[in-house]
Design a protein around this motif. Structure first.
Motif, mmCIF file in Angstrom:
data_model
loop_
_atom_site.group_PDB
_atom_site.id
_atom_site.type_symbol
_atom_site.label_atom_id
_atom_site.label_comp_id
_atom_site.label_asym_id
_atom_site.label_seq_id
_atom_site.Cartn_x
_atom_site.Cartn_y
_atom_site.Cartn_z
ATOM 1 N N PHE A 21 0.037 -10.088 -6.602
ATOM 2 C CA PHE A 21 1.032 -9.651 -7.578
ATOM 3 C C PHE A 21 0.371 -9.172 -8.868
ATOM 4 O O PHE A 21 0.739 -8.131 -9.419
ATOM 5 N N LEU A 22 -0.611 -9.919 -9.349
ATOM 6 C CA LEU A 22 -1.287 -9.547 -10.593
ATOM 7 C C LEU A 22 -2.089 -8.257 -10.440
ATOM 8 O O LEU A 22 -2.157 -7.452 -11.378
ATOM 9 N N LEU A 23 -2.696 -8.032 -9.275
ATOM 10 C CA LEU A 23 -3.438 -6.795 -9.043
ATOM 11 C C LEU A 23 -2.502 -5.590 -9.074
ATOM 12 O O LEU A 23 -2.813 -4.553 -9.674
ATOM 13 N N MET A 24 -1.330 -5.725 -8.415
ATOM 14 C CA MET A 24 -0.362 -4.629 -8.429
ATOM 15 C C MET A 24 0.164 -4.396 -9.838
ATOM 16 O O MET A 24 0.321 -3.249 -10.277
ATOM 17 N N LEU A 25 0.409 -5.477 -10.563
ATOM 18 C CA LEU A 25 0.914 -5.350 -11.931
ATOM 19 C C LEU A 25 -0.120 -4.670 -12.822
ATOM 20 O O LEU A 25 0.223 -3.788 -13.630
ATOM 21 N N ALA A 26 -1.390 -5.041 -12.664
ATOM 22 C CA ALA A 26 -2.452 -4.423 -13.463
ATOM 23 C C ALA A 26 -2.576 -2.936 -13.145
ATOM 24 O O ALA A 26 -2.741 -2.106 -14.046
ATOM 25 N N LEU A 27 -2.467 -2.590 -11.865
ATOM 26 C CA LEU A 27 -2.582 -1.189 -11.458
ATOM 27 C C LEU A 27 -1.490 -0.333 -12.074
ATOM 28 O O LEU A 27 -1.759 0.739 -12.644
ATOM 29 N N VAL A 28 -0.243 -0.808 -12.000
ATOM 30 C CA VAL A 28 0.874 0.014 -12.484
ATOM 31 C C VAL A 28 0.940 0.052 -14.007
ATOM 32 O O VAL A 28 1.600 0.931 -14.569
ATOM 33 N N LEU A 29 0.278 -0.889 -14.676
ATOM 34 C CA LEU A 29 0.241 -0.857 -16.142
ATOM 35 C C LEU A 29 -0.927 -0.023 -16.662
ATOM 36 O O LEU A 29 -0.805 0.653 -17.692
ATOM 37 N N ILE A 30 -2.050 -0.034 -15.946
ATOM 38 C CA ILE A 30 -3.250 0.662 -16.417
ATOM 39 C C ILE A 30 -3.247 2.142 -16.032
ATOM 40 O O ILE A 30 -3.575 3.001 -16.863
ATOM 41 N N TYR A 31 -2.854 2.454 -14.797
ATOM 42 C CA TYR A 31 -2.951 3.851 -14.341
ATOM 43 C C TYR A 31 -2.144 4.822 -15.199
ATOM 44 O O TYR A 31 -2.648 5.902 -15.548
ATOM 45 N N PRO A 32 -0.889 4.512 -15.574
ATOM 46 C CA PRO A 32 -0.151 5.451 -16.446
ATOM 47 C C PRO A 32 -0.802 5.663 -17.803
ATOM 48 O O PRO A 32 -0.536 6.681 -18.458
ATOM 49 N N GLN A 33 -1.649 4.714 -18.236
ATOM 50 C CA GLN A 33 -2.368 4.905 -19.493
ATOM 51 C C GLN A 33 -3.532 5.877 -19.310
ATOM 52 O O GLN A 33 -3.962 6.534 -20.262
ATOM 53 N N ILE A 34 -4.047 5.959 -18.083
ATOM 54 C CA ILE A 34 -5.132 6.895 -17.773
ATOM 55 C C ILE A 34 -4.576 8.280 -17.489
ATOM 56 O O ILE A 34 -5.051 9.286 -18.010
ATOM 57 N N ASN A 35 -3.560 8.318 -16.655
ATOM 58 C CA ASN A 35 -2.896 9.584 -16.320
ATOM 59 C C ASN A 35 -1.585 9.641 -17.100
ATOM 60 O O ASN A 35 -0.575 9.073 -16.697
ATOM 61 N N ARG A 36 -1.615 10.325 -18.211
ATOM 62 C CA ARG A 36 -0.457 10.352 -19.111
ATOM 63 C C ARG A 36 0.510 11.508 -18.830
ATOM 64 O O ARG A 36 1.314 11.859 -19.681
ATOM 65 N N LYS A 37 0.412 12.096 -17.662
ATOM 66 C CA LYS A 37 1.322 13.187 -17.316
ATOM 67 C C LYS A 37 2.735 12.664 -17.114
ATOM 68 O O LYS A 37 2.947 11.486 -16.809
ATOM 69 N N ASP A 38 3.689 13.558 -17.262
ATOM 70 C CA ASP A 38 5.086 13.210 -17.029
ATOM 71 C C ASP A 38 5.302 13.040 -15.529
ATOM 72 O O ASP A 38 5.051 13.968 -14.756
ATOM 73 N N PRO A 39 5.767 11.862 -15.068
ATOM 74 C CA PRO A 39 5.965 11.656 -13.624
ATOM 75 C C PRO A 39 7.048 12.553 -13.037
ATOM 76 O O PRO A 39 7.107 12.734 -11.816
ATOM 77 N N LEU A 40 7.898 13.138 -13.896
ATOM 78 C CA LEU A 40 8.969 14.016 -13.415
ATOM 79 C C LEU A 40 8.592 15.497 -13.498
ATOM 80 O O LEU A 40 9.423 16.359 -13.240
ATOM 81 N N GLU A 41 7.327 15.776 -13.824
ATOM 82 C CA GLU A 41 6.878 17.166 -13.917
ATOM 83 C C GLU A 41 6.618 17.727 -12.522
ATOM 84 O O GLU A 41 5.957 17.098 -11.689
ATOM 85 N N MET A 42 7.132 18.932 -12.266
ATOM 86 C CA MET A 42 6.931 19.589 -10.978
ATOM 87 C C MET A 42 5.593 20.324 -10.993
ATOM 88 O O MET A 42 5.408 21.269 -11.759
ATOM 89 N N ILE A 43 4.651 19.892 -10.150
ATOM 90 C CA ILE A 43 3.300 20.457 -10.187
ATOM 91 C C ILE A 43 2.854 20.999 -8.836
ATOM 92 O O ILE A 43 1.734 21.493 -8.704
ATOM 93 N N ALA A 44 3.705 20.912 -7.819
ATOM 94 C CA ALA A 44 3.304 21.354 -6.480
ATOM 95 C C ALA A 44 4.532 21.797 -5.695
ATOM 96 O O ALA A 44 5.659 21.793 -6.206
ATOM 97 N N LEU A 45 4.300 22.182 -4.447
ATOM 98 C CA LEU A 45 5.391 22.547 -3.551
ATOM 99 C C LEU A 45 6.089 21.277 -3.061
ATOM 100 O O LEU A 45 5.533 20.189 -3.106
ATOM 101 N N ALA A 46 7.296 21.435 -2.576
ATOM 102 C CA ALA A 46 8.044 20.287 -2.066
ATOM 103 C C ALA A 46 7.357 19.706 -0.829
ATOM 104 O O ALA A 46 6.915 20.437 0.055
ATOM 105 N N PHE A 47 7.270 18.375 -0.800
ATOM 106 C CA PHE A 47 6.688 17.634 0.324
ATOM 107 C C PHE A 47 5.288 18.143 0.694
ATOM 108 O O PHE A 47 4.973 18.325 1.873
ATOM 109 N N GLN A 48 4.471 18.382 -0.317
ATOM 110 C CA GLN A 48 3.089 18.768 -0.054
ATOM 111 C C GLN A 48 2.315 17.531 0.410
ATOM 112 O O GLN A 48 2.391 16.481 -0.215
ATOM 113 N N PRO A 49 1.546 17.626 1.500
ATOM 114 C CA PRO A 49 0.834 16.448 2.033
ATOM 115 C C PRO A 49 -0.212 15.923 1.053
ATOM 116 O O PRO A 49 -0.647 16.643 0.147
ATOM 117 N N PRO A 50 -0.621 14.676 1.236
ATOM 118 C CA PRO A 50 -1.654 14.095 0.366
ATOM 119 C C PRO A 50 -2.969 14.877 0.446
ATOM 120 O O PRO A 50 -3.349 15.368 1.514
#
Length: 278
Positions: A21-50
């Motif tokens: 639980f703590l590892l998941m909590l740390a990940l979701v708190l730290i990563y948005p501080q590293i990647n400060r992009k808007d999560p609702l920004e459209m940057i690719a085609l729909a359903f583009q594979p990983p």
């Protein structure tokens, strides 16, 4: 308290759940501080594979699903924690009053609790969610909390009823202590471990409830949660399109969070439950 915590650290199940639980909590708190992009920004085609740029591909709107997932886990955990606080607090107060005071008050509170137990809480949750026009994550959490307290109330009442006949409670009564003081200082400390376990379970239940109503389109507006991510995937037919990355990571995240919380609860139960411990 320190002794109890030291014992918990020796429980493999509790430690596995807590670390996960703590590892998941740390990940979701730290990563948005590293990647400060808007999560609702459209940057690719729909359903583009990983790929190397989009670790979990894109959703139906062409948005970074990994970044969405980080914000979604944050929201779901926050909703679960707030719902857990409300459900545990309501159940604790009702259970303590019913179990200690007894008599007419016990009958009334027990009847109310049984009514809430007989009527499925999920049905009540849906009805309340439908009737509210504007739903934030906080409002959703409060709604979940006020519909999921009955089982905690029933369990706390049972434990309080068994404790009110103890010698130290009788001594406190003879000493002239008030009812609130007896409940807080003579009853509550003996069920503190159970209250913590109830809170952990209520948090897990809150996360699952939020995911369930959000998948139905009744979750919070203008935010991202794990349930909302899955709702988008279902509405825009991601399974039909073969875009497994649009819903499986969110489903796995829900499973991992609830699994970690249930492992923590199981570890605490094995430590503090005398029947299991014996």
């Amino acid at each position: 308290m320190k002794h109890s915590f030291a014992i918990l650290l020796k429980s493999p199940k509790f430690m596995i759940g807590a670390i996960l639980f703590l590892l998941m909590l740390a990940l979701v708190l730290i990563y948005p501080q590293i990647n400060r992009k808007d999560p609702l920004e459209m940057i690719a085609l729909a359903f583009q594979p990983p790929d190397a740029k989009l670790w979990l591909g894109s959703d139906n709107f062409g948005r970074d699903l990994f970044l969405e997932l980080m914000y979604g886990i944050q929201t779901s955990i926050r909703v679960g924690l707030i719902a857990g606080v409300f459900a545990t607090a309501i159940g604790l107060v009702i259970g303590l009053l019913a179990g200690y005071v007894g008599g007419l008050l016990d009958n009334i509170l027990t009847a109310v609790t049984n009514i809430f137990i007989v009527i499925p809480s999920f049905v009540i949750l849906i009805l309340i969610s439908v009737s509210i026009n504007s739903r934030s994550s906080l409002v959703t959490a409060i709604i979940i909390g006020i519909t999921s307290w009955p089982w905690t109330a029933r369990a706390v009442r049972a434990q309080t009823t068994s404790l009110r006949g103890r010698d130290h409670v009788h001594i406190a009564k003879i000493s002239g202590h008030s009812t609130p003081k007896i409940i807080v200082f003579e009853i509550l400390p003996y069920i503190a471990s159970y209250v913590v376990m109830a809170f952990v379970l209520q948090t897990a239940s809150g996360i699952l409830s939020e995911a369930s109503i959000s998948m139905l389109g009744l979750g919070p507006y203008n935010t991202i949660s794990l349930g909302i991510i899955m709702n988008w995937a279902l509405v825009f037919e991601a399974p039909v399109a073969g875009a497994w990355w649009a819903f499986i990571p969110a489903a796995l995240s829900i499973a991992l969070i609830t699994f970690s919380l249930y492992m923590m609860n199981t570890g605490m139960d094995e430590i503090f439950n005398p029947k299991i411990r014996s």
